[in-house]
Each structure stands twice: as C-alpha cells, then as structure tokens.
Design an enzyme around this catalytic site. Structure first.
Site, PDB file in Angstrom:
ATOM      1  N   ASN A 116      -1.543  -6.037   9.496  1.00  0.00           N
ATOM      2  CA  ASN A 116      -2.589  -5.590  10.433  1.00  0.00           C
ATOM      3  C   ASN A 116      -2.780  -6.608  11.551  1.00  0.00           C
ATOM      4  OD1 ASN A 116      -5.428  -6.984  10.114  1.00  0.00           O
ATOM      5  ND2 ASN A 116      -4.564  -6.874   8.058  1.00  0.00           N
TER       6      ASN A 116
ATOM      7  N   GLU B  51       0.833  -1.206   0.000  1.00  0.00           N
ATOM      8  CA  GLU B  51       0.000   0.000   0.000  1.00  0.00           C
ATOM      9  C   GLU B  51       0.872   1.262   0.000  1.00  0.00           C
ATOM     10  OE1 GLU B  51      -3.006   0.180   3.079  1.00  0.00           O
ATOM     11  OE2 GLU B  51      -2.982   2.359   2.982  1.00  0.00           O
TER      12      GLU B  51
HETATM   13  S1  SF4 Z   1      -7.786  -2.610   5.691  1.00  0.00           S
HETATM   14 FE1  SF4 Z   1      -9.432  -3.204   4.309  1.00  0.00          FE
HETATM   15  S2  SF4 Z   1     -10.911  -1.496   4.345  1.00  0.00           S
HETATM   16 FE2  SF4 Z   1      -8.975  -0.774   5.208  1.00  0.00          FE
HETATM   17  S3  SF4 Z   1      -7.944   0.122   3.451  1.00  0.00           S
HETATM   18 FE3  SF4 Z   1      -7.167  -1.963   3.622  1.00  0.00          FE
HETATM   19  S4  SF4 Z   1      -8.506  -3.149   2.279  1.00  0.00           S
HETATM   20 FE4  SF4 Z   1      -9.518  -1.173   2.629  1.00  0.00          FE
END
Ligand code: SF4
Length: 278
Positions: free
Chosen positions: A220, A124
């Site tokens: 995450n 990202e």
């Molecule tokens: S965690 Fe999920 S909702 Fe949040 S930006 Fe990434 S893909 Fe999108």
C-alpha cells in the site's frame, strides 16, 4: 518551511487491531507463533518479536502453541493444517478482509466465476484464493488479463484486494466488461485505503516535496508513492528518519507527509521532528 501531514496517513484500524490482538495474546503467557510478519513494517515486526511472538516459515508441532493469523488473513488450508497439528488459533484477520472472503464464497456458491484484482503474491490475495480452494482468477495488471479464459466466462463476480489502486482497478474492470456478459463488481478496497488514495491525489499538488513513509515491502505504501510520484516528481519514499537527506529540503517552502497503513505513528513523528530540524 510548512509541513503538511496527511490527515489519513499511518496505521489503518485493521493493523492497529491485529497488533493489539498480538500483544494481548503474548501477554497472556501463550507461546505464540506467526506464519510470516504481522504486517509489512520492520519496526512493528521488531515490537512484536520483542513481545515474545516468533515468526515461522512453516508450521511445526502445535502442542501448547498458539498460531496468530495476521491482519491480511490466511487460506482455509492453513487453518485446517494448524488445527490438525494441535495449534490453538487466534485470528487477527481484518474484518474487511473476512468480508471479502464471504462475498467471494457467496458468489462462487451462486455459480459465478470469481475474479480477484490484486497482487497474486500478496498474503491477502493468496488468502482469498485459498478460501475458494484455488478456484479463482487473479488479475494483477491490465497487461496480464488472461483473455482466452475471460472470453469463455458468462457470469463473473469481481472482488478487489483491499489496498488496490482504485483507478487501476476501474481500468481492468472496464476491459473485463467488454468480454463478460454478466459481471458483478464489489468494490472491496477498504475505506482506510480509499481515503488515503483520495488525499494522495491532492497533497502532492500543494507541496513542493512529498515524503512517503513506509516499508519497502509494503504494497500500500508503494501505491501511495506511485500516485504521488506521478503528480509530483519530488516525491521521496523512506522507511524511517535515517533516510532523510537535508538537500531535499533546501529552499523548499512546503513538504507533504504521507505514511502507509502499516507505518507506526512514532516513525512518522520522528521523521517530522527531523525535517523540522533541517
Ligand atoms: S488496509 Fe487495513 S483496514 Fe484495510 S483491509 Fe487491510 S488491514 Fe484492513
């Protein structure tokens, strides 16, 4: 033994959406390729590969092929190169990530230095940097703020990787504020991440043992584990039910369960079933 499952655990809407787009594209009969894994989860990757989507390391010839852009996006350079090679593109970038691109681009256009708080090697963050043609500063920890560079900036805009830890972000931000006169902060941590982080600040306090479910490659999930571990030493991180150990639950009265944003509900359900059996 009581099993308390987090209300906000598991797939976020961005991952759910990307997976649906991927499977639909594969079902349409297209020859689909993807640069890297769709999300950081082995079960999801297997499901996608079983549907016929191929994971590639670099772009080849794109004739009669479709390139699927993953939930966490890609740099403009990837889009351009793929189109040049003849690929058709199906973009499954999460709308939340696309919004970060837009904010960063507008800020750059208005003469701001763009600072991204996030893991510099994460897809990202690479995507955001790539969208700005490399003209951004990435800060991944309080200890690694490039102060020499930062002190020379008079106007900056800060965006954050969507899955960052809010507390860590705020610490970095307050350090930056000391050196940059005009600083605009866009809290681009997405809602699914925020609600998970909120829940993980209380769940470990009310349960004797905490189980965090998600791939070792999922950033995450790692953050959820770190927060939970800091509050409850009996926090375990597992990828699937196979890693559960009966000894963790001996004499335990309550277990909290949290799953990362790329963990399928089935994986979580299987873990719960096995804990019940213990
Ligand atoms: S965690 Fe999920 S909702 Fe949040 S930006 Fe990434 S893909 Fe999108």
């Amino acid at each position: 033994m009581k099993i308390n499952v987090a209300k906000n655990g598991g797939f976020c809407f961005g991952v759910r959406r990307a997976l649906a787009i991927a499977l639909k594209t594969a079902q349409s009969g297209a020859y689909v390729e993807m640069l890297g894994d769709i999300v950081h989860n082995e079960d999801v990757v297997k499901q996608v590969n079983a549907a016929g989507i191929r994971t590639i390391k670099r772009l080849g010839r794109g004739d009669n092929k479709t390139l699927l852009i993953r939930a966490h996006g890609a740099s403009q350079e990837v889009f351009d190169r793929a189109l040049c090679r003849g690929y058709r593109i199906v973009d499954a970038t999460c709308p939340k990530v696309r919004k970060i691109y837009k904010m960063a681009e507008v800020a750059k256009h208005e003469g701001c230095e763009v600072i991204i708080i996030g893991d510099r090697n994460h897809d990202e963050v690479r995507g955001i940097v790539g969208q700005l043609k490399g003209k951004a500063i990435v800060i991944d920890s309080l200890r690694r703020i490039p102060l020499k560079v930062i002190k020379q900036i008079s106007k900056a805009c800060v965006v954050v990787q969507s899955t960052q830890n809010l507390d860590k972000t705020l610490h970095i931000l307050s350090r930056l504020r000391k050196h940059i006169k005009s600083l605009t902060f866009y809290n681009t941590i997405c809602r699914p991440t925020r609600v998970k982080q909120e829940e993980i600040k209380t769940l470990p306090l009310h349960n004797e043992v905490m189980i965090i479910i998600g791939s070792r490659t999922s950033a995450n999930t790692r953050r959820l584990f770190e927060i939970s571990k800091s509050l409850n030493r009996r926090t375990k991180w597992i990828q699937s039910k196979g890693e559960l150990k009966a000894g963790w639950f001996k004499g335990v009265k309550s277990v909290g369960i949290m799953a990362g944003a790329s963990t399928p509900d089935d994986t979580t359900r299987n873990v719960i079933e096995d804990i019940k059996a213990f």
